[in-house]
Every structure is written in C-alpha cells, then in structure tokens.
Design a protein around this motif. Structure first.
Motif, mmCIF file in Angstrom:
data_model
loop_
_atom_site.group_PDB
_atom_site.id
_atom_site.type_symbol
_atom_site.label_atom_id
_atom_site.label_comp_id
_atom_site.label_asym_id
_atom_site.label_seq_id
_atom_site.Cartn_x
_atom_site.Cartn_y
_atom_site.Cartn_z
ATOM 1 N N GLY A 183 0.833 -1.197 0.000
ATOM 2 C CA GLY A 183 0.000 0.000 0.000
ATOM 3 C C GLY A 183 0.871 1.251 0.000
ATOM 4 O O GLY A 183 2.058 1.197 0.331
ATOM 5 N N VAL A 239 -3.835 11.989 0.379
ATOM 6 C CA VAL A 239 -3.970 10.814 1.241
ATOM 7 C C VAL A 239 -2.985 9.717 0.867
ATOM 8 O O VAL A 239 -2.475 9.656 -0.254
ATOM 9 C CB VAL A 239 -5.403 10.242 1.164
ATOM 10 C CG1 VAL A 239 -6.427 11.267 1.625
ATOM 11 C CG2 VAL A 239 -5.730 9.760 -0.255
ATOM 12 N N HIS A 272 -2.835 5.306 1.453
ATOM 13 C CA HIS A 272 -3.736 4.186 1.707
ATOM 14 C C HIS A 272 -2.986 3.024 2.359
ATOM 15 O O HIS A 272 -1.884 2.672 1.935
ATOM 16 C CB HIS A 272 -4.354 3.699 0.400
ATOM 17 C CG HIS A 272 -5.100 4.746 -0.353
ATOM 18 N ND1 HIS A 272 -6.252 5.334 0.128
ATOM 19 C CD2 HIS A 272 -4.855 5.336 -1.558
ATOM 20 C CE1 HIS A 272 -6.692 6.219 -0.748
ATOM 21 N NE2 HIS A 272 -5.861 6.240 -1.778
ATOM 22 N N GLN A 273 -3.631 2.426 3.393
ATOM 23 C CA GLN A 273 -3.052 1.257 4.043
ATOM 24 C C GLN A 273 -4.057 0.103 4.054
ATOM 25 O O GLN A 273 -4.985 0.088 4.863
ATOM 26 C CB GLN A 273 -2.618 1.564 5.472
ATOM 27 C CG GLN A 273 -2.002 0.369 6.200
ATOM 28 C CD GLN A 273 -0.848 -0.230 5.423
ATOM 29 O OE1 GLN A 273 0.186 0.405 5.251
ATOM 30 N NE2 GLN A 273 -1.011 -1.462 4.940
ATOM 31 N N VAL A 326 -9.456 -0.858 3.307
ATOM 32 C CA VAL A 326 -8.340 0.078 3.169
ATOM 33 C C VAL A 326 -8.543 1.253 4.113
ATOM 34 O O VAL A 326 -9.595 1.907 4.087
ATOM 35 C CB VAL A 326 -8.203 0.585 1.719
ATOM 36 C CG1 VAL A 326 -7.076 1.625 1.618
ATOM 37 C CG2 VAL A 326 -7.932 -0.580 0.767
ATOM 38 N N THR A 380 -7.614 4.901 4.944
ATOM 39 C CA THR A 380 -7.088 6.063 4.219
ATOM 40 C C THR A 380 -6.806 7.181 5.209
ATOM 41 O O THR A 380 -7.674 7.552 6.005
ATOM 42 C CB THR A 380 -8.101 6.541 3.161
ATOM 43 O OG1 THR A 380 -8.288 5.492 2.203
ATOM 44 C CG2 THR A 380 -7.597 7.772 2.442
#
Length: 224
Positions: A120, A210, A212-213, A161, A163
């Motif tokens: 990510g 942003v 994302h993870q 996800v 964010t």
C-alpha cells in the motif's frame, strides 16, 4: 471504512468493557469511548502512557502493561481489541499474549484484531524508515491459523483500506516519523528518497492528499 465503524457492525459497544491492547497514545481508545464503550487502555511505553493519561477523558482507564502480561483480573473484559499492534509484539511473546487475552475475556467475550498488510502507499513510504514486511506477514499467518487450540473461533474476517490524510510531506514526518526515535534516526539517511516517494505515491481524493493502508480485521469469539 474505519476500524471502530467496522467493529460496531459486528458487536454492540454501548456499555461493554473493551480493553485496547497496545493503545499507544489512545487514538482508538478515544473512539471506542465516543461510541459508548467502557475502555481500559493498555500500553507498554511509559511515554505514551503519560501522554494518554494527559489527553484522554478521565473515564478511560490507562494502564502500563505488556500484551503478554495484562494488568487485569481474569474474566474482566467483554472485548479485547488490538488495532495495528499485534505485529509489534515480539514473536516470542505472541503465544503468551493470546493466553492472556483468553484469561481476561469473559466466556462470552470477543477478540478483535486489525493488522496492516505489508503493501500500500502508506507502507511504501513508512518502510523506508521501518520495514515491517516480515512482522506484518507473520501476524497475518498467525491470525489465519488461530483456532480452538488457542481458545478462539473466527467469526468474521474483512479486508478494507484505511485512508489517512497528510496534506504535505512535512505533516507526514511530524505525525509518523518524528514521534518515533528509531524512525527519526533512520530518516537522515533516506530523507530525499523518502520525500520523493511520498510525492510519487500520495493521491489527491476529493481535495485531500492521502495515503492508503490495506488491512484485515479478524473478529473471534471465545471457543466453548
């Protein structure tokens, strides 16, 4: 999707005793409290404990303690949560951690663990100062194999996800790198490359910058 929003969809939080293990400075403890849970935050780092005690509502109990030796009585908790914290528990202590969690949960209790994946855009930037590929991979393997032998049954698993907004690289540094002494020490050697990576992977969504993870949330009941 937020961690607490997803947890609320699986388990009613109003009035229940939730133990936030590896609470850090209390970001998720605060969110749990806001939706009506009675929260105990457990953190091993004395500096973060002090910060949490200073900043969290006084009705949230904040205790210094390790995941493998929780400072709680047996059967005290309705739910134990670990939000992005299991992979920080040394592998030698993870089995003891699950035994401790089982001890402090009621027989009707739940265990909710959210772990980030080793990929990510957030990971692309953070791994330059702390590469958690191995520990994150191991945590997911452990959770996918957790079964009745450890005292738990998987009720739900969901991938989503997370964010997070970081308007500038400087804000990212302030929030993610500089509060951590180890990351700060590693930063000097990769400063230019890290800034370039942030600029390359950060996205603008609805006017917000942003990262994302991707992560997975595992929700367990106590095995009968």
């Amino acid at each position: 999707m937020s961690h607490i929003e997803h947890l609320k969809s699986l388990y009613p939080l109003q009035g229940v005793h939730v133990v936030d293990v590896g609470a850090g400075d209390g970001i998720y403890s605060r969110q749990l409290h806001a939706v009506g849970a009675k929260v105990t935050a457990i953190e091993i780092d004395p500096r973060k404990v002090a910060k949490a005690r200073e900043n969290l509502p006084s009705s949230i109990q904040v205790k210094l303690g390790a995941a493998e030796k929780l400072p709680l009585s047996s059967g005290a908790a309705d739910l134990v949560g670990m939000f992005f914290s299991l992979h920080h528990v040394p592998s030698d202590f993870q089995s003891a951690t699950f035994r401790e969690i089982r001890r402090v949960l009621k027989s009707s209790g739940r265990l909710h663990i959210v772990e980030p994946y080793p990929y990510g855009t957030m990971f692309d930037v953070v791994r330059m100062v702390e590469d958690e590929t191995h520990v994150r991979t191991r945590s997911h393997q452990l959770l996918n194999g957790l079964d009745r032998d450890r005292g738990f049954e998987l009720v739900n698993k969901r991938e989503y996800v997370l964010t997070r907004e970081y308007p500038t690289f400087e804000v990212f540094l302030e929030k993610i790198v500089l509060p951590d002494p180890d990351r700060t020490r590693a930063y000097d050697a990769v400063a230019a490359e890290m800034a370039a990576t942030y600029e390359r992977v950060a996205e603008t969504v609805d006017g917000r910058v942003v990262l994302h993870q991707p992560c997975a949330a595992y929700h367990f009941s106590v095995a009968g």
